[in-house]
Write an enzyme that holds these catalytic residues in place. Structure first.
Site, PDB file in Angstrom:
ATOM      1  N   ASN A  60       0.824  -1.216   0.000  1.00  0.00           N
ATOM      2  CA  ASN A  60       0.000   0.000   0.000  1.00  0.00           C
ATOM      3  C   ASN A  60       0.850   1.255   0.000  1.00  0.00           C
ATOM      4  O   ASN A  60       0.331   2.359  -0.063  1.00  0.00           O
ATOM      5  CB  ASN A  60      -0.945   0.013   1.211  1.00  0.00           C
ATOM      6  CG  ASN A  60      -0.234   0.408   2.496  1.00  0.00           C
ATOM      7  OD1 ASN A  60       0.915   0.044   2.712  1.00  0.00           O
ATOM      8  ND2 ASN A  60      -0.915   1.155   3.339  1.00  0.00           N
ATOM      9  N   CYS A 163      23.008  11.291  21.165  1.00  0.00           N
ATOM     10  CA  CYS A 163      23.402  12.333  22.117  1.00  0.00           C
ATOM     11  C   CYS A 163      22.418  12.467  23.279  1.00  0.00           C
ATOM     12  O   CYS A 163      22.807  12.828  24.378  1.00  0.00           O
ATOM     13  CB  CYS A 163      23.527  13.682  21.420  1.00  0.00           C
ATOM     14  SG  CYS A 163      25.208  14.018  20.844  1.00  0.00           S
ATOM     15  N   CYS A 175       4.638  -8.200  38.292  1.00  0.00           N
ATOM     16  CA  CYS A 175       3.481  -8.621  39.097  1.00  0.00           C
ATOM     17  C   CYS A 175       2.168  -8.168  38.459  1.00  0.00           C
ATOM     18  O   CYS A 175       1.141  -8.815  38.620  1.00  0.00           O
ATOM     19  CB  CYS A 175       3.614  -8.128  40.531  1.00  0.00           C
ATOM     20  SG  CYS A 175       4.042  -6.396  40.662  1.00  0.00           S
TER      21      CYS A 175
HETATM   22 ZN   LIG Z   1      26.381  12.048  20.461  1.00  0.00          ZN
END
Ligand SMILES: [Zn+2]
Lengths: 634, 341
Positions: A60, A163, A175
């Site tokens: 598609n 970064c 749980c």
């Molecule tokens: Zn970096």
């Protein structure tokens, strides 16, 4: 081709295009559109790589593929189709993983520009590192539904892909999954775990039986549960051997499996009374006495996948899928196992039926197979138009990169609606590199919090260094002055270490590990912080920038004094001492680390804007886009 | 009509990833829509691709012009060796290959020769590569017969799209944060927070669109106009000059007459601006250096937005952009603006 017709581009751009060599990583939704734009624009030399083969649900939007191509290599078919658009282009196709060692530093150095058209973070991290190592500009991109974004990464000039801390995949407390589900997704996760317990790799993190270590059972209630645990073991005799071995012995008998997971285990859960004091208790089901009511479907739908099933239908599908999966498993022979795949019908049927039966037991609304597939398979909806726009934007940024106009490059976001300044495409200034980034900093360092008595070398290598830190083939030595080698990328060299705990190598609080990935040309120092216990029972935590956590510490400690946060008194004391000892704070929750990213603001374009002269400065939250920056990895 | 259309299991498999986005009802409406696409240059090719992949009922490609060398910059539906052949006919094969379930036809006659009732055969008319006079005429016919009208074009680095959906009703998903009290009641506080989730409500809305002529004849010299001008994208006025060029020369600026066309555009600019109440130097004639042929990435961006607006219009799902989108590949801006009312 635009670049071979004089007058379309300025001469500089034209020449840069004509002499360029570019790499496209990924031949999926964005990759197909991008390849088209590149050959039509006149890029003469393009290499494209993709590991995938073509599936019918790609058609598609991945318009270079047709029905007769299903099952073939995406990269190869994309190349052939794109050559029809421009037979003069040189296109090299690789049906392969970009993470293979064949695509080393030398390979990346051939290109003027690398463009990512990927759908997963692991490969994005890897290409990010390869481009940093080869010092090649990278254009990163992604789409999710109507939303998309493009960004430029250039070593030392801009932020790299890693970064900022990346949002962790959403997980649920064990749980909740095992004892107290309250949402359809909890049942779906449980059903996937059940699949793996029955047919797949045994993973202790994916236990499906009632969890007697639920913190809510602390104190009196806990005692009761512990007593009844012994009882249950005696009664079922199941816990002593693996679920898979037991299921196999029964011949994957639908009635026996059903009654264990949906009757006996539920009865056992009911015995943990503390859990149901304020909750609606679950109602066990019996194979021979199932409710016959059909859930109300809003309107009659023709597509079977979009109809809700009754409990009886679920039980029938459960039985049928069990026998198909049993056959598949037998075909694999001794030691074989199945890997859950949303596109494998029996596997999908199994999870849909098991999840809905469990949902019924806990009074949770059931879901259609269609919806379960989205949730269990982490499907990101994808459409042609968004991919087309993003691929167009990639080339527009690419032209600036080729001209080396990095100051003009932008991160561009495609929104669903224009913002208050009429922008449907929102350009943002690229951030400077984070000096504390554990990937692109000159001397990358990262802190890992773990329990050195509990973490083996194998877990360190597989889950932390490869899984968490994205290395492919690491060499690791202890920075102890002796250069003790902990992990070697050469097969077999350090095999005797794998099952040992870190503590046995003298690795304790503050010890530094030097990791080196030859392929990525990446050296990273890991600083170990030992803690006896991590919150939410995490195995480990990776902390990119310790100083940000330190800054947050005081606040946290105050909170902690007031509120033990569900910890028992003993645990709280333990934690407090641990903090003092380490002189660092480790109690910051992962979510809080994400908060740091989310609240970090991205500066809007600071140049005078085109919208005539008014230089309104607006800030845009990363959180607007963070959710669709990265496809979820299943 | 759309309500009677059923989506087959095959279609559900093919359209799976988009049904997950816009739902089965929207897909059903798409499946019922008949679209006329006028102009099969770069932008037309992108629009054709996007809406045929999405799964409309039928598409008629209408273009009486022939393939030129310039098509190699962006028209990926015509084979390279077809220079000199009719654009609509040359595009037919590859459009059909994109999705065998869509009925695709080519019409090589001139849109200017079509009688008014020709347009009544369609639910949507999307006109590219047309002169302003022609666009006005088709817009009026469509408005009179409740046909959704779109216009768009790309010139080098610049492109736009316009929509006149008349009175348009649509459904929009609105998200609200809602704590699930009934289920979360017994949860400890730490777990409870996580149970809050976004709930999606479908809200019915409507919007009224203005005619194209109101936008192009808008007087920017009035006080109201001057106020609005500050926030109106310059690309709108660049497009006006280019459309005026087409009006005057009955063709687009072409690379084979690059220098004289550039000069003609520069000369045309002050007059076009003055006529709509602007100073003659309101936009720099610099744009004439970057408006030749159609850049493929620009077609992809404008064609992506235009394609999605057509999908929104026929599926009556999501708020449409009212009423212009402008892309400027020189400054990288992509803006939506409401002009003309
Ligand atoms: Zn970096």
């Amino acid at each position: 081709m635009a670049a071979s017709i004089f007058g379309v581009f300025d001469e500089v751009t034209q020449n840069k295009i004509i002499s360029s060599k570019v790499l496209v990583v990924g031949a999926g939704g964005i990759g197909c559109e991008l390849l088209k734009n590149l050959v039509l624009s006149g890029f003469p030399d393009i290499e494209i790589i993709d590991l995938d083969t073509i599936d019918v649900s790609n058609l598609n939007r991945q318009f270079l593929f047709r029905k007769e191509h299903v099952g073939k290599s995406k990269a190869q078919v994309a190349k052939e189709s794109a050559l029809h658009f421009n037979p003069d282009a040189k296109i090299t196709a690789y049906h392969d993983s970009i993470m293979s060692s064949d695509y080393d530093l030398e390979f990346f150095k051939k290109f003027d520009l690398v463009m990512n058209a990927l759908d997963n973070r692991v490969a994005r991290n890897h290409v990010n590192r390869m481009c940093l190592a080869a010092d090649k500009p990278l254009i990163e991109s992604g789409t999710a539904g109507y939303l998309g974004q493009v960004s430029v990464i250039k070593k030392t000039v801009t932020e790299c892909y890693e970064c900022q801390p990346q949002a962790a995949q959403k997980t649920f407390p064990g749980c909740t999954i095992r004892n107290t589900p309250s949402e359809p997704i909890h049942c779906i996760v449980w059903a996937k775990h059940l699949f793996n317990q029955l047919f797949g790799e045994d993973d202790p993190d994916q236990d499906v039986s009632p969890d007697t270590a639920d913190p809510e059972l602390a104190g009196e209630a806990g005692k009761a549960a512990l007593e009844s645990e012994a009882k249950a073991d005696a009664a079922g005799g199941i816990k002593r051997k693996s679920t898979q071995a037991w299921a196999m012995e029964t011949g994957y008998n639908a009635e026996k499996l059903f009654n264990k997971f949906f009757r006996d285990d539920i009865k056992y859960l009911l015995s943990m009374e503390a859990l149901w004091k304020k909750r609606k208790p679950p109602v066990p089901l019996d194979w021979n006495n199932l409710p016959q009511d059909v859930p109300a479907t809003t309107h009659q739908v023709a597509i079977c996948d979009q109809r809700l099933w009754s409990v009886q239908e679920c039980a029938d599908v459960f039985a049928k899928s069990l026998s198909s999966l049993k056959e598949e498993l037998i075909k694999q022979g001794e030691g074989g196992m199945l890997v859950w795949d949303k596109d494998d019908d029996p596997a999908m049927d199994f999870v849909t039926s098991a999840a809905n039966i469990r949902a019924h037991i806990f009074g949770i609304p059931s879901k259609t197979r269609f919806d379960v597939k989205s949730m269990a398979g982490n499907i990101i909806p994808a459409i042609a138009t968004t991919n087309a726009i993003i691929a167009g934007l990639i080339v527009m940024e690419g032209l600036k990169v080729l001209r080396e106009e990095f100051d003009k490059c932008k991160a561009v976001f495609l929104n669903r609606q224009p913002n208050s300044r009429k922008k449907l495409l929102v350009p943002c200034q690229l951030e400077k590199p984070n000096p504390k980034c554990y990937v692109c900093a000159p001397k990358p360092e990262v802190t890992v919090i773990l329990n050195t008595h509990k973490i083996t070398v194998k877990v360190l290598e597989e889950k932390i260094i490869k899984g968490g830190l994205g290395m492919v083939a690491p060499d690791v030595e202890i920075d102890d002055g002796k250069g003790t080698i902990l992990i070697s990328s050469e097969e077999g060299e350090t095999e005797e270490n794998t099952e040992k705990f870190l503590e046995q190598f003298g690795i304790n609080n503050g010890v530094r590990l030097k990791c080196d990935d030859f392929l990525q040309n990446y050296n990273l120092t890991i600083i170990i912080y030992h803690r006896d216990k991590l919150e939410e029972d995490k195995e480990f935590q990776i902390i990119g920038d310790v100083s940000e956590i330190q800054a947050k510490y005081l606040e946290d400690k105050e909170n902690e004094d007031k509120q033990p946060n569900g910890l028992t008194e003993k645990q709280a004391t333990e934690a407090a001492t641990a903090v003092e000892d380490e002189d660092e704070v480790m109690l910051v929750e992962e979510e809080e680390i994400q908060q740091i990213t989310v609240s970090k603001k991205r500066k809007h374009d600071e140049e005078p804007e085109v919208v005539n002269g008014d230089t309104v400065k607006k800030q845009r939250l990363i959180s607007d886009v963070a959710e669709h920056y990265d496809d979820i990895i299943s | 009509m759309a309500e009677q259309i059923t989506i087959t299991e095959d279609e559900a498999a093919l359209y799976d990833r988009q049904i997950r986005l816009w739902g089965l009802d929207a897909q059903r409406r798409l499946r019922a829509s008949r679209v006329l696409l006028i102009g099969l240059r770069g932008l037309g090719a992108e629009v054709a691709k996007n809406i045929v992949l999405a799964g409309i009922k039928s598409l008629t490609l209408l273009d009486h012009t022939v393939v030129t060398e310039e098509d190699a910059c962006s028209q990926f539906l015509v084979p390279r060796q077809d220079v000199g052949k009719n654009r609509a006919e040359s595009s037919l094969h590859r459009v059909q290959q994109l999705n065998p379930m869509v009925d695709v036809q080519a019409d090589i006659s001139n849109v200017g020769d079509k009688p008014d009732d020709y347009f009544l055969n369609f639910d949507v008319v999307c006109a590219t590569c047309c002169t302003l006079t022609l666009l006005h005429r088709i817009d009026e016919i469509c408005a009179a017969h409740k046909i959704k009208f779109f216009a768009g074009d790309v010139f080098g680095f610049y492109g736009y799209m316009f929509a006149d959906l008349g009175f348009h009703e649509y459904a929009e998903d609105v998200q609200k944060t809602k704590a699930k009290e009934n289920i979360g009641e017994g949860e400890p506080a730490t777990k409870k927070a996580k149970i809050e989730e976004l709930e999606t409500h479908v809200v019915k809305k409507s919007a009224t669109f203005t005619r194209l002529s109101n936008a192009f004849e808008f007087d920017w010299g009035t006080t109201e106009g001057a106020k609005k001008l500050k926030r109106t994208p310059n690309t709108f006025f660049i497009i006006q000059v280019l459309l005026q060029f087409m009006e005057k020369f009955s063709r687009r600026p072409e690379v084979k007459t690059l220098l004289e066309d550039r000069q003609a555009l520069e000369e045309l600019t002050p007059g076009v601006l003055e006529k709509i109440g602007l100073k003659s130097d309101y936009i720099s004639p610099e744009f004439a250096r970057s408006c030749f042929a159609e850049l493929s990435p620009v077609c992809a961006i404008v064609g992506g937005v235009l394609g999605q607006e057509i999908i929104k219009a026929v599926s009556q799902k999501d708020r449409p952009h009212r009423n212009f989108f402008f892309f400027n590949g020189i400054d990288g801006s992509g803006l939506v603006d409401q002009i003309g009312d």
